[in-house]
Design an enzyme around this catalytic site. Sequence first.
Site, PDB file in Angstrom:
ATOM      1  N   CYS A 332      45.212 103.784  47.854  1.00  0.00           N
ATOM      2  CA  CYS A 332      46.680 104.379  46.850  1.00  0.00           C
ATOM      3  C   CYS A 332      46.241 104.840  45.524  1.00  0.00           C
ATOM      4  CB  CYS A 332      47.458 103.266  46.853  1.00  0.00           C
ATOM      5  SG  CYS A 332      47.683 102.005  48.630  1.00  0.00           S
ATOM      6  N   GLU A 483      50.890  95.376  35.594  1.00  0.00           N
ATOM      7  CA  GLU A 483      50.247  97.100  35.267  1.00  0.00           C
ATOM      8  C   GLU A 483      51.367  96.817  33.920  1.00  0.00           C
ATOM      9  OE1 GLU A 483      50.905 101.587  36.396  1.00  0.00           O
ATOM     10  OE2 GLU A 483      51.372  99.609  37.873  1.00  0.00           O
ATOM     11  N   LYS A 503      58.304 105.512  42.980  1.00  0.00           N
ATOM     12  CA  LYS A 503      58.621 104.822  43.838  1.00  0.00           C
ATOM     13  C   LYS A 503      60.077 103.465  43.471  1.00  0.00           C
ATOM     14  CE  LYS A 503      53.564 103.999  43.850  1.00  0.00           C
ATOM     15  NZ  LYS A 503      52.969 104.617  42.843  1.00  0.00           N
ATOM     16  N   HIS A 508      56.538 103.853  48.004  1.00  0.00           N
ATOM     17  CA  HIS A 508      54.632 104.240  48.439  1.00  0.00           C
ATOM     18  C   HIS A 508      54.298 104.868  49.347  1.00  0.00           C
ATOM     19  CE1 HIS A 508      51.400 103.558  46.927  1.00  0.00           C
ATOM     20  NE2 HIS A 508      51.309 101.939  47.097  1.00  0.00           N
ATOM     21  N   PHE A 568      44.124  98.981  47.642  1.00  0.00           N
ATOM     22  CA  PHE A 568      43.302  97.809  47.858  1.00  0.00           C
ATOM     23  C   PHE A 568      41.920  97.655  47.837  1.00  0.00           C
ATOM     24  CE2 PHE A 568      47.016  96.723  51.594  1.00  0.00           C
ATOM     25  CZ  PHE A 568      47.667  96.285  50.661  1.00  0.00           C
TER      26      PHE A 568
END
Length: 581
Positions: A332, A483, A503, A508, A568
Amino acid sequence: MAAASSVTSPLCTWLVAACMSVTCGGDQSTCPSMLGSSSNSCNNNNNSNNKRRLFGGNSCSSSKWGRRKRVFLSKCSSELQSQRDLISSLCGSSFQGLMTSCLAFEPCNQYYASNAHFSSLFGSAGNVRVRSNRRHTRFNRAVHSGEAMAVAVQPSREVATKKKPVTKQRRVVVTGMGVVTPLGHDPDVFYNNLLEGVSGVSEIEAFDCAQFPTRIAGEIKAFSTDGWVAPKLSKRMDKFMLYMLTAGKKALADGGITEDVMNELDKARCGVLIGSAMGGMKVFNDAIEALRISYKKMNPFCVPFATTNMGSAMLAMDLGWMGPNYSISTACATSNFCIMNAANHIIRGEADVMLSGGSDAAIIPIGLGGFVACRALSQRNSDPTKASRPWDSNRDGFVMGEGAGVLLLEELEHAKRRGANIYAEFLGGSFTCDAYHMTEPHPDGAGVILCVEKALAQSGVSREDVNYINAHATSTPAGDLKEYQALLQCFGQNPELRVNSTKSMIGHLLGAAGAVEAVAAIQAIRTGWVHPNVNLENPDEGVDKNVLVGPKKERLNIKAALSNSFGFGGHNSSIIFAPYK
């Protein structure tokens, strides 16, 4: 005589180096015992070992050794004196002291090879017979070592190196944007929907997903490639490629790259760097289904059209652009990686124009099933528009989306020469790796903090100047909070800071997320409006709503905008845009 001296000077240098590189069996401390008094004790292990190594016999074990030693040293002494005289006559008296001290520590097996060695230097090697044994072999190794040392002791020649002239760093600007999203396929339509808080999340219609616990996504309902992709290719290509080609050509059109401008471009300095996290999943899945019947039923393009690089390659072929062309796949974080690398090609002078971004189309049974198996998706099927809830305590997972985003990046002077409309300037970015877990962020957010700090340093932007952040925030507890905490640690002292998540309205978009969110950040710079965070009703504990944008759009004079994308594998990326000045 002066001529002779000048001729023999290099030879003398070689001889000095050869002498100094030769050691007495690897231990110079043994040499005095060879040429000095014989009164040293035979119990000295070092001397005994060295004598056995040099002469091949037992050490001081009989009276015969004493006699042999005296005879042998006498021959050595005589031979060494002749060598000194020879070298002195050739090289002059200035070397005599040095050569005397050097040769005084030569090993005595020099006796077996010195005649051949020095004679070969002066042309009479053929008259000398040399004993071939292990002592001779050892000495040859020493001679080769001496040759290597001779190079080292030669006077070094000074090389005048010219320093590269200091040049002003090439600046990168954004001159075009193209999107294919659940909220529209035009940058302005897309952003206006974001400003109004419209959600693009709905029930999946592309296939029957009744068997799945998740039946919602940010799905693109109506999409046409007419006028953008040849009909023949449209039937064969995977949707991620169709989204990419369409968004890429729309970015060119938005940037004013008409046919006339295209003809004037140096195509060797124009490149394409658009990535994908998942690649051609549908093409590959269809090939597997066809293979159940026969390989003859398989799409002959299934292999190239399934690879992540082929979208960039096909777009470059269509445009005839011969500059940098490849794709990056970092889950991503893909789009941000592509944007940064594309900008670096321009900064380094390898290109003047680059199309960059990302594309993904994974809303198919295997894609949906895979993320369901990860237990990562929201199951709020009865109320799709409320499913994506970044930073909200009532969230239950993220929502899949699909689409593409492409930026037209251009070198500033190149853009000015053709009169391009400049939307924003790309200031820089960075990427790091958590090196912690396949899907979970690092508990203390170290990777994110490091990434943001490196992005600031690389771009030369101060923390106080970053007053807008388009966060990665996917609507998962671990990701959102880590985050947020990292951003507060980096920018918590800035009272003007505003943070939102695109998002919350489109889901996403996987590998395309970063590029679409970069478009949102650039649109915020252009319009002076930042879009809301929808569905943020009950913020997580510790989350300050004053930092997050509320349920309505807000006015903001953006100094610098930062956009985060994480993937990921622990991939972290941050890119920074600012108004062009």
